[in-house]
Design an enzyme around this catalytic site. Structure first.
Site, PDB file in Angstrom:
ATOM      1  N   ASP A  98       1.081  -1.336   0.258  1.00 37.74           N
ATOM      2  CA  ASP A  98       0.027   0.035  -0.023  1.00 37.74           C
ATOM      3  C   ASP A  98       0.909   1.704  -0.170  1.00 37.74           C
ATOM      4  O   ASP A  98       1.804   0.750   0.385  1.00 37.74           O
ATOM      5  CB  ASP A  98      -0.740   0.147   1.417  1.00 37.74           C
ATOM      6  CG  ASP A  98      -1.415   1.383   1.839  1.00 37.74           C
ATOM      7  OD1 ASP A  98      -2.155   1.484   0.471  1.00 37.74           O
ATOM      8  OD2 ASP A  98      -1.132   2.124   2.592  1.00 37.74           O
ATOM      9  N   ASP A 157      -1.553  -0.774   5.900  1.00 42.25           N
ATOM     10  CA  ASP A 157      -1.796   0.281   7.608  1.00 42.25           C
ATOM     11  C   ASP A 157      -3.753   0.308   7.619  1.00 42.25           C
ATOM     12  O   ASP A 157      -3.707   0.638   8.620  1.00 42.25           O
ATOM     13  CB  ASP A 157      -1.030   1.021   7.041  1.00 42.25           C
ATOM     14  CG  ASP A 157      -1.696   2.251   6.534  1.00 42.25           C
ATOM     15  OD1 ASP A 157      -1.990   2.148   4.922  1.00 42.25           O
ATOM     16  OD2 ASP A 157      -1.741   3.638   6.674  1.00 42.25           O
ATOM     17  N   ASP A 186      -7.416  -1.509   4.180  1.00 47.14           N
ATOM     18  CA  ASP A 186      -5.996  -2.486   3.668  1.00 47.14           C
ATOM     19  C   ASP A 186      -6.876  -4.202   4.334  1.00 47.14           C
ATOM     20  O   ASP A 186      -6.005  -4.912   3.832  1.00 47.14           O
ATOM     21  CB  ASP A 186      -5.131  -2.341   4.115  1.00 47.14           C
ATOM     22  CG  ASP A 186      -4.358  -0.776   3.786  1.00 47.14           C
ATOM     23  OD1 ASP A 186      -5.128  -0.879   2.686  1.00 47.14           O
ATOM     24  OD2 ASP A 186      -3.386  -0.907   3.792  1.00 47.14           O
TER      25      ASP A 186
HETATM   26  P1  ADP Z   1      -4.158   4.046   0.591  1.00 54.62           P
HETATM   27  O1  ADP Z   1      -4.497   3.698  -0.977  1.00 54.62           O
HETATM   28  O2  ADP Z   1      -3.728   5.852  -0.518  1.00 54.62           O
HETATM   29  O3  ADP Z   1      -4.523   4.391   1.734  1.00 54.62           O
HETATM   30  P2  ADP Z   1      -7.103   5.146   0.820  1.00 54.62           P
HETATM   31  O4  ADP Z   1      -7.287   3.945   0.095  1.00 54.62           O
HETATM   32  O5  ADP Z   1      -7.068   5.238   1.859  1.00 54.62           O
HETATM   33  O6  ADP Z   1      -5.447   5.149   0.256  1.00 54.62           O
HETATM   34  O7  ADP Z   1      -7.668   6.567   0.088  1.00 54.62           O
HETATM   35  C1  ADP Z   1      -7.238   6.820  -1.085  1.00 54.62           C
HETATM   36  C2  ADP Z   1      -7.650   8.341  -1.533  1.00 54.62           C
HETATM   37  O8  ADP Z   1      -8.919   8.943  -1.196  1.00 54.62           O
HETATM   38  C3  ADP Z   1      -7.288   8.927  -1.748  1.00 54.62           C
HETATM   39  O9  ADP Z   1      -5.681   9.621  -2.019  1.00 54.62           O
HETATM   40  C4  ADP Z   1      -7.461  10.589  -1.298  1.00 54.62           C
HETATM   41  O10 ADP Z   1      -7.657  11.407  -2.441  1.00 54.62           O
HETATM   42  C5  ADP Z   1      -9.297   9.729  -1.323  1.00 54.62           C
HETATM   43  N1  ADP Z   1      -9.104   9.990   0.365  1.00 54.62           N
HETATM   44  C6  ADP Z   1      -9.704   9.085   0.848  1.00 54.62           C
HETATM   45  N2  ADP Z   1      -9.851   8.700   2.279  1.00 54.62           N
HETATM   46  C7  ADP Z   1      -9.681  10.597   1.898  1.00 54.62           C
HETATM   47  C8  ADP Z   1     -10.119  11.545   3.644  1.00 54.62           C
HETATM   48  N3  ADP Z   1     -10.391  11.240   4.556  1.00 54.62           N
HETATM   49  N4  ADP Z   1     -10.249  12.942   2.693  1.00 54.62           N
HETATM   50  C9  ADP Z   1      -9.645  12.969   2.244  1.00 54.62           C
HETATM   51  N5  ADP Z   1      -9.473  12.450   0.824  1.00 54.62           N
HETATM   52  C10 ADP Z   1      -9.863  10.651   1.572  1.00 54.62           C
HETATM   53 MG    MG Z   2      -3.016   3.686   3.157  1.00 55.90          MG
END
Ligand code: ADP
Ligand code: MG
Length: 624
Positions: free
Chosen positions: A327, A520, A524
């Protein structure tokens, strides 16, 4: 040494002294027999009792049974012909010496690991009505109680510092000796040692749910998840012992019967003696003891390096790592975003930051923390209601009656807002109000200092494929992957897409290798459990991720992935050495018996193999 070990050692010494004494006394006949029975019973009575119990419980085929039959047989032979009782006593004596050594070594390594992982808190201090410190059982402390941790003491329960500044030693948890500064408002976890100042901490968890208790639970229960090798040993012993007993019977009867048939004169005594020797050698103790010990010691060694491996079954898969999937946010990057640019539309910069910070008021996502920090007055009186987090897209809430959406392009599509593109390659967070686009905020994350080295060391260990899966934009995914040397990346994935991608990667790997997923976040968790081995970041990581993972890295350092693989490989190498070495020597000796039998040599070889195998297993405690 435990009481039991002391008692057994005394028994062994007493019996050995009597036996040596008896060798110089001119006893003969039945008197000699009775005299040698004394040291024999002193050293072997518990084995005899266990053997009888085994027969009564209809599970007779264990090593106690083998030793009992062999030694009683040797006595019987001596009584009828040779008069050499020494052999029977010596066999039992050596066997017990081996058992003693093994219990000592196992106990010692258990204790060692316990000491190395010295995180078990014994008490918590609270202030009583008179303002004096009182030590209480940490189990009795309710959530929200203020506890006091003096310099030199261990933090017993997870919580938040309410008063004081200090430096914490986190080495017992993370294996890293870099001290951590804490001040009022910081979160602290149990198991750390308070080095300098007095701290008042408001507890946020119960003792049983606190980090230290959880880790100890994990380590202590790890050995209940049996590995394939351990299961193999159990099965092996179940088939092996009866087979050995049958072979011994055949050895005692068939060759002399054949002789008798040919010449009319069979040497039954000689072949019974050989059969008994065969039984002595056949004891599978070296295997039964050394294999689980190897796993146990390796898991302990990993924990002291800040790597929690939840069971010995995961060692095998970890050792065969072929594809490692990461991730991005919080795993390869720090997950601490800095404000890079603010591009408002219709409103001014401060108003845009104000909206974003409010929507994120209750979110634990790393992006949320950063957006809250970017706006200094987050705790104003604005009303934030109906917060809804949409995995992989963003978050939505009602702020002062307006529906505000914050997130990526997908989030804006969901909100029905038309975005303006941004030239920045960092993470772009868009904001909309009641479906109207209000602008975007550019934030940038920092790659962890060790990420690049982590990927390199995985490659050195023979990992063939490294992949990033992220919900973030293509641009950011690409720049992070390139900068640390990852082969492939897949971006803009929803949590469900991550599982699908993981399935695809699983199907593409070669047979035999395994797929590791390192992550994390809460979203996930499904991939963590789907991968052959799920590795979670323990410090930043969400509870759900830690729960779903098979391996937890306490200090979030991606370099520890390679370390875990090295520990697992060493463990598997040593376990395999022990399996082949013990079985190999066993079969060699068993074959030898047919030509040349000597019970003395047999027991010596048997105990020797066991001692070597146990010592070999203990090597797992050394760092690789
Ligand atoms: P990663 O796979 O990098 O861990 P996530 O799946 O948690 O990322 O989130 C993917 C995208 O969704 C983030 O890059 C962001 O653009 C958006 N996102 C998710 N949660 C939030 C939040 N609480 N506030 C703003 N944007 C969010
Ligand atoms: Mg993440």
């Amino acid at each position: 040494m435990t009481k039991k070990q002391k008692k057994n050692l005394i028994r062994i010494i007493v019996s050995a002294v009597i036996t040596v004494g008896l060798m110089f006394l001119p006893f003969d006949g039945l008197l000699k027999f009775a005299a040698f029975l004394v040291p024999y019973l002193i050293v072997g009575y518990d084995i005899l009792i266990k053997a009888v119990k085994g027969v009564i419980n209809r599970q007779p085929f264990d090593e106690c049974f083998l030793m009992t039959v062999a030694t009683i047989g040797a006595f019987a032979l001596a009584l009828t012909s040779s008069g050499d009782y020494l052999e029977a006593v010596a066999v039992m004596l050596f066997y017990q010496i081996g058992e003693w050594f093994q219990s000592y070594a196992v106990g010692k390594s258990r204790k060692n690991i316990g000491e190395l992982m010295d995180i078990r808190p014994d008490y918590a201090n609270i202030e009583n009505e008179d303002g004096e410190l009182e030590q209480v059982d940490p189990d009795d402390i309710d959530i929200g109680t203020v506890i006091i941790v003096q310099p030199g003491e261990k933090i017993p329960i997870d919580g938040i510092v309410t008063e004081g500044n200090s430096v914490l030693d986190t080495a017992a948890l993370t294996g890293e000796s870099v001290p951590r500064n804490v001040k009022s408002g910081d979160e602290v976890i149990s198991g750390c040692i308070n080095l300098s100042g007095l701290l008042k901490i408001r507890t946020t968890k119960e003792f049983g749910e606190s980090t230290a208790s959880k880790i100890l639970d994990l380590v202590e229960n790890a050995s209940s998840h049996k590995s394939k090798s351990e299961k193999f040993i159990t099965k092996f012993a179940r088939i092996y012992t009866p087979a050995v007993v049958l072979s011994a019977l055949a050895l005692a009867l068939l060759p002399p019967a054949f002789e008798w048939f040919l010449t009319g004169n069979g040497d039954f005594l000689k072949w019974i003696y050989r059969a008994l020797t065969f039984l002595v050698i056949s004891c599978p103790c070296a295997l039964v003891v050394s294999v689980p010990l190897g796993f146990f010691v390796s898991i302990g060694n990993a924990s002291r390096n800040g790597i929690l491996i939840k069971g010995s079954n995961y060692m095998e898969q970890l050792a065969k790592a072929e594809t490692v999937v990461f991730d991005k946010t919080g795993t390869l990057t720090k997950g601490v975003f800095e404000l890079t640019a603010v591009h408002p539309e219709k409103i001014n910069e401060t108003e845009l930051l104000h909206l974003a910070a409010h929507v994120e008021r209750y979110s634990t996502h790393p992006i949320a923390n950063s957006l809250r920090n970017a706006y200094p007055d987050e705790h104003d009186s604005c009303a934030v209601e109906d917060t809804e987090e949409i995995s992989g897209k963003g978050i939505r809430a009602k702020v002062n009656g307006n529906i505000i959406c914050v997130g990526n392009e997908k989030m804006m599509a969901y909100a029905g807002a038309k975005i303006s593109q941004c030239e920045h390659s960092e993470t772009v967070i868009h904001v909309s109000q009641n479906g109207t686009y209000m602008g975007h905020i550019v934030i940038s994350d920092v790659v962890k200092a060790t990420s690049k080295e982590a990927v390199q060391s995985l490659r050195q260990l023979g990992v063939k494929r490294t992949v990033v899966l992220t919900g973030d934009s293509r641009k950011t995914a690409e720049s992070v992957s390139k900068s640390i040397g990852i082969d492939e990346f897949y971006s803009e994935l929803l949590p469900g897409d991550k599982v699908e991608k993981a399935e695809q990667l699983l199907s593409e790997k070669k047979s035999g290798g395994s797929l590791l997923f390192v992550g994390d976040g809460i979203n996930d968790a499904p991939v963590l459990s789907r991968a052959d081995i799920g590795i979670a970041m323990g410090a930043m990581g969400s509870d759900a991720a830690i729960e779903a993972a098979d391996v937890v890295l306490m200090d979030d350092d991606p370099l520890k992935i390679a370390k875990a693989i090295r520990i697992a490989r060493k463990c598997m190498r040593i376990v395999k050495q022990n399996i082949w070495f013990s079985i190999g020597i066993k079969f060699f000796l068993l074959l030898m018996v047919a030509v040349f039998a000597n019970m003395w040599l047999a027991i010596f070889a048997d105990v020797g193999v066991m001692v070597l195998a146990v010592l070999n297993s203990i090597r797992c405690i050394r760092n690789t």
